[in-house]
Design a protein around this motif. Sequence first.
Motif, PDB file in Angstrom:
ATOM      1  N   LEU A 272      31.490 -88.540 -74.593  1.00 18.43           N
ATOM      2  CA  LEU A 272      31.447 -89.658 -73.702  1.00 18.43           C
ATOM      3  C   LEU A 272      30.218 -90.463 -73.762  1.00 18.43           C
ATOM      4  CD1 LEU A 272      33.198 -91.505 -71.569  1.00 18.43           C
ATOM      5  CD2 LEU A 272      32.126 -90.161 -69.959  1.00 18.43           C
ATOM      6  N   THR A 273      30.215 -91.774 -74.192  1.00 20.28           N
ATOM      7  CA  THR A 273      28.848 -92.375 -74.159  1.00 20.28           C
ATOM      8  C   THR A 273      29.256 -93.692 -73.134  1.00 20.28           C
ATOM      9  OG1 THR A 273      29.874 -93.624 -76.079  1.00 20.28           O
ATOM     10  CG2 THR A 273      28.390 -91.751 -76.396  1.00 20.28           C
ATOM     11  N   GLY A 274      28.094 -94.195 -72.655  1.00 16.75           N
ATOM     12  CA  GLY A 274      28.146 -95.395 -71.897  1.00 16.75           C
ATOM     13  C   GLY A 274      27.189 -95.235 -70.839  1.00 16.75           C
ATOM     14  N   GLU A 275      27.338 -96.140 -69.637  1.00 13.28           N
ATOM     15  CA  GLU A 275      26.506 -95.886 -68.413  1.00 13.28           C
ATOM     16  C   GLU A 275      27.278 -96.165 -67.328  1.00 13.28           C
ATOM     17  OE1 GLU A 275      23.944 -99.369 -69.543  1.00 13.28           O
ATOM     18  OE2 GLU A 275      24.823-100.549 -68.264  1.00 13.28           O
ATOM     19  N   ALA A 276      26.727 -95.615 -66.092  1.00 10.59           N
ATOM     20  CA  ALA A 276      27.212 -95.591 -64.827  1.00 10.59           C
ATOM     21  C   ALA A 276      27.672 -97.131 -64.365  1.00 10.59           C
ATOM     22  CB  ALA A 276      26.407 -95.203 -63.810  1.00 10.59           C
ATOM     23  N   VAL A 277      29.055 -97.182 -63.810  1.00  9.01           N
ATOM     24  CA  VAL A 277      29.494 -98.420 -63.197  1.00  9.01           C
ATOM     25  C   VAL A 277      28.388 -98.758 -62.155  1.00  9.01           C
ATOM     26  CG1 VAL A 277      31.161 -99.606 -62.213  1.00  9.01           C
ATOM     27  CG2 VAL A 277      31.609 -98.000 -64.071  1.00  9.01           C
ATOM     28  N   MET A 278      28.011 -99.827 -61.936  1.00  6.69           N
ATOM     29  CA  MET A 278      27.079-100.481 -60.830  1.00  6.69           C
ATOM     30  C   MET A 278      27.961-101.473 -60.155  1.00  6.69           C
ATOM     31  SD  MET A 278      23.554-100.924 -62.760  1.00  6.69           S
ATOM     32  CE  MET A 278      24.060-102.235 -64.003  1.00  6.69           C
ATOM     33  N   VAL A 279      27.812-101.308 -58.577  1.00  7.11           N
ATOM     34  CA  VAL A 279      28.296-102.338 -57.938  1.00  7.11           C
ATOM     35  C   VAL A 279      27.284-102.590 -56.983  1.00  7.11           C
ATOM     36  CG1 VAL A 279      30.032-102.833 -56.129  1.00  7.11           C
ATOM     37  CG2 VAL A 279      30.558-101.085 -58.007  1.00  7.11           C
ATOM     38  N   ASP A 280      26.680-103.894 -56.988  1.00  9.72           N
ATOM     39  CA  ASP A 280      25.976-104.512 -56.115  1.00  9.72           C
ATOM     40  C   ASP A 280      26.624-104.838 -54.532  1.00  9.72           C
ATOM     41  OD1 ASP A 280      23.596-104.452 -57.798  1.00  9.72           O
ATOM     42  OD2 ASP A 280      24.279-106.356 -58.616  1.00  9.72           O
ATOM     43  N   LEU A 281      25.948-104.196 -53.485  1.00  7.95           N
ATOM     44  CA  LEU A 281      26.540-104.528 -52.129  1.00  7.95           C
ATOM     45  C   LEU A 281      25.619-105.709 -51.407  1.00  7.95           C
ATOM     46  CD1 LEU A 281      27.082-100.932 -51.193  1.00  7.95           C
ATOM     47  CD2 LEU A 281      28.779-102.266 -52.366  1.00  7.95           C
ATOM     48  N   PRO A 282      26.400-106.283 -50.502  1.00  7.95           N
ATOM     49  CA  PRO A 282      25.570-107.402 -49.724  1.00  7.95           C
ATOM     50  C   PRO A 282      24.446-106.826 -48.971  1.00  7.95           C
ATOM     51  CG  PRO A 282      27.851-106.892 -48.998  1.00  7.95           C
ATOM     52  CD  PRO A 282      27.825-106.047 -50.163  1.00  7.95           C
ATOM     53  N   ASN A 283      24.420-105.617 -48.713  1.00  6.15           N
ATOM     54  CA  ASN A 283      23.408-105.081 -47.665  1.00  6.15           C
ATOM     55  C   ASN A 283      22.313-104.962 -48.806  1.00  6.15           C
ATOM     56  OD1 ASN A 283      24.342-102.780 -49.152  1.00  6.15           O
ATOM     57  ND2 ASN A 283      24.643-101.335 -47.449  1.00  6.15           N
ATOM     58  N   GLY A 284      22.345-105.137 -49.908  1.00  6.52           N
ATOM     59  CA  GLY A 284      21.025-104.905 -50.689  1.00  6.52           C
ATOM     60  C   GLY A 284      21.074-103.381 -51.567  1.00  6.52           C
ATOM     61  N   LYS A 285      22.129-102.734 -51.127  1.00  4.79           N
ATOM     62  CA  LYS A 285      22.228-101.530 -52.141  1.00  4.79           C
ATOM     63  C   LYS A 285      22.976-101.648 -53.136  1.00  4.79           C
ATOM     64  CE  LYS A 285      19.707 -98.941 -49.103  1.00  4.79           C
ATOM     65  NZ  LYS A 285      18.558 -98.640 -49.623  1.00  4.79           N
ATOM     66  N   THR A 286      22.891-100.820 -54.196  1.00  5.62           N
ATOM     67  CA  THR A 286      23.595-100.685 -55.439  1.00  5.62           C
ATOM     68  C   THR A 286      24.059 -99.383 -55.466  1.00  5.62           C
ATOM     69  OG1 THR A 286      22.279-102.305 -56.637  1.00  5.62           O
ATOM     70  CG2 THR A 286      23.793-101.150 -57.869  1.00  5.62           C
ATOM     71  N   ILE A 287      25.540 -99.299 -55.505  1.00  6.12           N
ATOM     72  CA  ILE A 287      26.049 -98.054 -55.865  1.00  6.12           C
ATOM     73  C   ILE A 287      26.354 -97.883 -57.219  1.00  6.12           C
ATOM     74  CG2 ILE A 287      27.157 -97.636 -53.508  1.00  6.12           C
ATOM     75  CD1 ILE A 287      29.986 -98.656 -54.694  1.00  6.12           C
ATOM     76  N   PHE A 288      26.533 -96.447 -57.823  1.00 11.90           N
ATOM     77  CA  PHE A 288      26.777 -96.184 -59.164  1.00 11.90           C
ATOM     78  C   PHE A 288      27.802 -95.092 -59.026  1.00 11.90           C
ATOM     79  CE2 PHE A 288      22.337 -97.413 -58.467  1.00 11.90           C
ATOM     80  CZ  PHE A 288      22.301 -98.030 -59.666  1.00 11.90           C
ATOM     81  N   LEU A 289      28.901 -95.310 -59.930  1.00 10.23           N
ATOM     82  CA  LEU A 289      29.839 -94.431 -60.447  1.00 10.23           C
ATOM     83  C   LEU A 289      29.329 -93.843 -61.663  1.00 10.23           C
ATOM     84  CD1 LEU A 289      32.796 -93.363 -59.753  1.00 10.23           C
ATOM     85  CD2 LEU A 289      33.590 -94.583 -61.812  1.00 10.23           C
ATOM     86  N   LEU A 290      29.112 -92.295 -61.329  1.00 11.82           N
ATOM     87  CA  LEU A 290      28.470 -91.654 -62.816  1.00 11.82           C
ATOM     88  C   LEU A 290      29.494 -91.372 -63.809  1.00 11.82           C
ATOM     89  CD1 LEU A 290      26.457 -89.131 -60.671  1.00 11.82           C
ATOM     90  CD2 LEU A 290      25.720 -91.314 -61.282  1.00 11.82           C
TER      91      LEU A 290
END
Length: 204
Positions: free
Chosen positions: A45-63
């Motif tokens: 599997l190649t690629g990179e984590a999914v990034m979601v920028d939240l309105p509180n300034g944090k970013t979550i990552f789906l590995l």
Amino acid sequence: MVDYNYRMTVVVQTPQGEVKGSAVWRLEGWKIERSLTGYSSSDRLTGEAVMVDLPNGKTIFLLLGGELCGFKQYSLNLPEGERFICKGEFDEYVKQIEDIFARNEVIETWSGGTNKLVYFDDLKNPASVKEVDKENMSASFGEGYRLKAIYAQPTKDPVTTGIEKKLVWLGKFPEPSLDPNFKSSMDPTLSQTLTHGDFKYSRN
């Protein structure tokens, strides 16, 4: 040989409305013939984590992890409750992958996906990583945050790149631990169990 790209999308409900992020991953699988044991199969599997920028300034990552047929998913396009699980001999597995592409199938992976969802207290400090409970995002971010969906869809788009702009410390193979001071432990922390390869993997 099976070789396909699919787009992973994460949708989050926040107090300020719905936000989402996506990334294209590529899975390559192949059959290895063996004279005594028949055959075995392998994948990459190649690629990179999914990034979601939240309105509180944090970013979550789906590995990174898993693959389109390995989640014990159900298809959004199938009758409610009917599960779509790729299984069987390698040739049958390839046929099922081809069938997904032929239907341009959308696969809901939220309930069965094994991929971790994480964020960092400090994006510049990889050891500050924390796991997000998919069932209870409010425990990490407060009232009004909820994971709505994680889904995958086959695509011909190229594999996503550019995560290093957000995680400037990301390195290449051999994918060190997120904790630079990691030593063998019977009770490792999350940062000690995760590697750079959980956020990005490429053949280059």
